[in-house]
Motif scaffolding. Structure first.
Motif, PDB file in Angstrom:
ATOM      1  N   VAL A   1       0.898  -1.127   0.026  1.00  0.00           N
ATOM      2  CA  VAL A   1      -0.049  -0.068   0.019  1.00  0.00           C
ATOM      3  C   VAL A   1       0.862   1.223   0.035  1.00  0.00           C
ATOM      4  O   VAL A   1       1.523   1.588   0.755  1.00  0.00           O
ATOM      5  CB  VAL A   1      -0.854  -0.095   1.253  1.00  0.00           C
ATOM      6  N   ASP A   2       0.609   2.055  -0.797  1.00  0.00           N
ATOM      7  CA  ASP A   2       1.458   3.399  -0.989  1.00  0.00           C
ATOM      8  C   ASP A   2       0.432   4.488  -0.124  1.00  0.00           C
ATOM      9  O   ASP A   2      -0.568   4.611  -0.392  1.00  0.00           O
ATOM     10  CB  ASP A   2       1.299   3.784  -2.556  1.00  0.00           C
ATOM     11  N   ASN A   3       1.256   4.592   1.105  1.00  0.00           N
ATOM     12  CA  ASN A   3       0.706   5.413   2.068  1.00  0.00           C
ATOM     13  C   ASN A   3       0.873   6.963   2.099  1.00  0.00           C
ATOM     14  O   ASN A   3       0.882   7.669   3.079  1.00  0.00           O
ATOM     15  CB  ASN A   3       1.032   4.856   3.416  1.00  0.00           C
TER      16      ASN A   3
ATOM     17  N   GLY B   1       8.327   9.936   0.032  1.00  0.00           N
ATOM     18  CA  GLY B   1       8.928  10.975   1.320  1.00  0.00           C
ATOM     19  C   GLY B   1       9.109  12.323   0.694  1.00  0.00           C
ATOM     20  O   GLY B   1       9.122  13.104   1.483  1.00  0.00           O
ATOM     21  N   THR B   2       9.302  12.554  -0.582  1.00  0.00           N
ATOM     22  CA  THR B   2       9.130  13.819  -1.505  1.00  0.00           C
ATOM     23  C   THR B   2       8.109  14.901  -0.844  1.00  0.00           C
ATOM     24  O   THR B   2       8.087  15.952  -0.942  1.00  0.00           O
ATOM     25  CB  THR B   2       9.051  13.778  -2.875  1.00  0.00           C
ATOM     26  N   LYS B   3       6.927  13.846  -0.381  1.00  0.00           N
ATOM     27  CA  LYS B   3       5.762  14.845  -0.390  1.00  0.00           C
ATOM     28  C   LYS B   3       5.817  15.125   1.211  1.00  0.00           C
ATOM     29  O   LYS B   3       6.398  16.021   1.700  1.00  0.00           O
ATOM     30  CB  LYS B   3       4.567  13.994  -0.513  1.00  0.00           C
ATOM     31  N   TYR B   4       4.665  14.521   2.107  1.00  0.00           N
ATOM     32  CA  TYR B   4       4.458  14.632   3.426  1.00  0.00           C
ATOM     33  C   TYR B   4       5.695  14.797   4.460  1.00  0.00           C
ATOM     34  O   TYR B   4       5.998  15.256   5.202  1.00  0.00           O
ATOM     35  CB  TYR B   4       3.216  14.166   4.131  1.00  0.00           C
TER      36      TYR B   4
HETATM   37  C1  PLP Z   1       5.148  11.399  -5.783  1.00  0.00           C
HETATM   38  C2  PLP Z   1       4.440  10.159  -5.572  1.00  0.00           C
HETATM   39  C3  PLP Z   1       5.269   8.926  -5.961  1.00  0.00           C
HETATM   40  C4  PLP Z   1       6.504   9.077  -6.489  1.00  0.00           C
HETATM   41  O1  PLP Z   1       7.474   9.587  -5.721  1.00  0.00           O
HETATM   42  P1  PLP Z   1       8.949  10.169  -6.186  1.00  0.00           P
HETATM   43  O2  PLP Z   1       9.463  10.661  -5.085  1.00  0.00           O
HETATM   44  O3  PLP Z   1       8.298  11.262  -7.152  1.00  0.00           O
HETATM   45  O4  PLP Z   1       9.652   9.453  -6.891  1.00  0.00           O
HETATM   46  C5  PLP Z   1       4.643   7.817  -5.706  1.00  0.00           C
HETATM   47  N1  PLP Z   1       3.167   7.637  -5.188  1.00  0.00           N
HETATM   48  C6  PLP Z   1       2.654   8.822  -4.857  1.00  0.00           C
HETATM   49  C7  PLP Z   1       1.369   8.685  -4.327  1.00  0.00           C
HETATM   50  C8  PLP Z   1       3.042   9.993  -5.120  1.00  0.00           C
HETATM   51  O5  PLP Z   1       2.339  11.195  -4.847  1.00  0.00           O
END
Ligand code: PLP
Length: 375
Positions: A168-170, A192-195
Motif C-alpha cells: 500500500v502506497d501510504n 517521502g518527497t511529499k509529506y
Molecule cells: C510522488 C508520488 C510517488 C513517486 O515519488 P517520487 O519521490 O516522485 O519518486 C509515488 N506515489 C505517490 C502517491 C506520489 O504522490
C-alpha cells in the motif's frame, strides 16, 4: 527509546548515540572494516544517518524495519521487483500515482510479468482478478487524485488467505493518519518527497515492513542501488520532527476547505474522504482515525478551469504535493498526463478536475484567494 510514546513525540526524539540531539552528518564512504561486525557503506543502506530515519519511520508506521531510497519510485520499483519473478502475476488498482502506472506498463512486459489493472478500490473486483500465479496486490488509499478509500483490513485478510503480498502506497495517508501494517498489510510505501519532507525541497522514498520482508527487499535494493546520501538524510531527520504538527494542521485546513467548496455554487463536485457524503466515509473514519489528510479534489461549475488557475495569487499551480504551501494542479495535464484520455475518463479523472494539496496557511487567506479567482 520508550515503546509507547505518542506520534508527536516519536517524530521529534531519536535513539541517537551522540551527545547532540541531532545526528552528525557522516559523509564517509570509505570505512574501516577490521574489528567491526558490519561494513558501513551508503549503498548498503546502513550508515548512521540512514539508520536514524529508518528507525523513526518504522516506529511511526508501526513496522519492524524500514529502508529509505533516493526517490519514491526507487522504493516502489525495488519493493515490487524484490517479491516477483517472470511468470508471476501482479494486481494493481487503477487509481494509483501516474508514475507507478507508467512503471508497470513500461517495464513488466519485458520481464514477462503479468499484470491486471483493477478499477478503483473495489475489493470484490480485486478478488475475482486473482489467478494461481498472483504474487502481489498493489494499491493506494486515499487514492490519487479522487481520494477513494479501500478497506485495508478486509483487503489484507483476503490477500493473506491466498498467500499474496499486499503493498500500500501510504503517501496521501501519511504515517500520522493511517498505519496499514497494523491492519495486516505487508509493505507500506512512501514518496517521502511529499509529506515526510514537507517543504517541497527533498526527494526520497521509503518502504516499511516486518524484518523478514525488509531483508528480502534489501537484498534487491543492494543490487538496484537507489540509496540516499548523508546530507539528504540529515534534512529528512529535521523535516520529520515537525511531521505531526504539519499534518495535523493540513488535516484541519483541508476539512475546512472541503466544507467551503462543498457549499460554493461555482463548485460542481468535491472529493474528500472527510465529507459525510463521500461513498467510503465510514471506512475512512475507522482506518484513518477520524483524520482525512491534506489532499482534496474538485470540479468547477461555469468557471473555465484555466482562467481560475491563472487568477489565483496565493495558491500556486504546481506539480507535487504535501508541502507547507497550498498548491493546485490539473491531474489531466500533470500527474495523469501519461495516461490515455480514455483510461483517465474510465477512472473519473475529467479534464476539469482540480487537485488541491492543502498547506498550513491561515484558511481565511486561502478561501479569499479561491473566492477572488472564481469571480
Ligand atoms: C510522488 C508520488 C510517488 C513517486 O515519488 P517520487 O519521490 O516522485 O519518486 C509515488 N506515489 C505517490 C502517491 C506520489 O504522490
Amino acid at each position: 527509546m520508550h515503546k509507547n510514546l505518542h506520534k508527536a513525540t516519536d517524530c521529534i526524539h531519536s535513539d541517537t548515540k551522540f551527545q547532540g540531539v541531532n545526528t552528525p552528518i557522516y559523509t564517509s564512504t570509505a570505512n574501516r572494516y577490521l574489528d567491526y561486525d558490519e561494513t558501513i557503506y551508503p549503498r548498503y543502506f546502513n550508515t548512521g544517518n540512514q539508520k536514524i530515519i529508518t528507525e523513526k519511520l518504522a516506529r511511526l508506521e508501526k513496522g519492524e524495519d524500514a529502508i529509505v531510497f533516493s526517490s519514491g519510485m526507487a522504493a516502489i520499483s525495488t519493493s515490487i521487483l524484490s517479491q516477483i519473478k517472470s511468470g508471476d502475476h501482479v494486481i494493481v488498482s487503477t487509481e494509483i500515482y501516474g508514475g507507478t502506472h507508467k512503471f508497470i506498463l513500461d517495464e513488466f512486459k519485458r520481464f514477462g510479468i503479468e499484470f491486471n489493472f483493477v478499477f478503483g478500490n473495489d475489493l470484490e473486483k480485486l478478488k475475482t482478478s486473482v489467478k494461481p500465479n498472483t504474487r502481489i496486490i498493489y494499491t493506494e488509499t486515499p487514492s490519487n487524485p479522487l481520494l477513494s478509500i479501500i478497506d485495508l483490513e478486509a483487503f489484507a485478510t483476503f490477500a493473506k488467505s491466498r498467500n499474496i503480498v499486499t503493498i500500500v502506497d501510504n503517501t496521501f495517508g501519511t504515517p500520522i493518519n493511517q498505519n496499514p501494517l497494523e491492519l495486516g498489510i505487508d509493505i507500506v510505501i512512501h514518496s517521502g518527497t511529499k509529506y515526510l519532507s514537507g517543504h517541497s525541497d527533498l526527494c526520497f522514498g521509503a518502504m516499511v515492513s516486518s524484518k523478514s520482508i525488509k531483508e528480502k527487499v534489501l537484498s534487491s535494493a543492494l543490487n538496484f542501488g537507489g540509496s540516499l546520501n548523508a546530507l539528504d538524510c540529515y534534512l529528512i531527520e529535521r523535516s520529520l520532527k515537525t511531521l505531526e504538527v504539519r499534518v495535523t494542521r493540513q488535516n484541519d485546513n483541508a476539512m475546512e476547505l472541503a466544507h467551503y467548496l462543498k457549499k460554493n455554487k461555482k463548485v460542481r463536485k468535491v472529493y474528500y474522504p472527510g465529507l459525510e457524503d463521500h461513498p467510503e466515509h465510514e471506512v475512512a473514519k475507522k482506518q484513518m482515525n477520524e483524520k482525512y489528510g491534506g489532499m482534496l479534489s474538485f470540479e468547477l461549475q461555469g468557471v473555465p478551469t484555466e482562467q481560475f488557475l491563472k487568477k489565483l495569487h496565493l495558491i500556486a499551480p504546481a506539480v507535487s504535493l504535501g508541502g507547507v504551501e497550498t498548491i493546485i494542479c490539473q491531474p489531466s495535464k500533470t500527474s495523469h498526463v501519461k495516461m490515455s484520455p480514455k483510461d483517465r475518463l474510465k477512472i473519473g479523472v475529467t479534464d476539469d478536475l482540480l487537485r488541491l494539496s492543502v498547506g498550513i496557511e491561515n484558511t481565511n487567506d486561502l478561501i479569499n484567494d479561491i473566492e477572488q479567482a472564481l469571480t
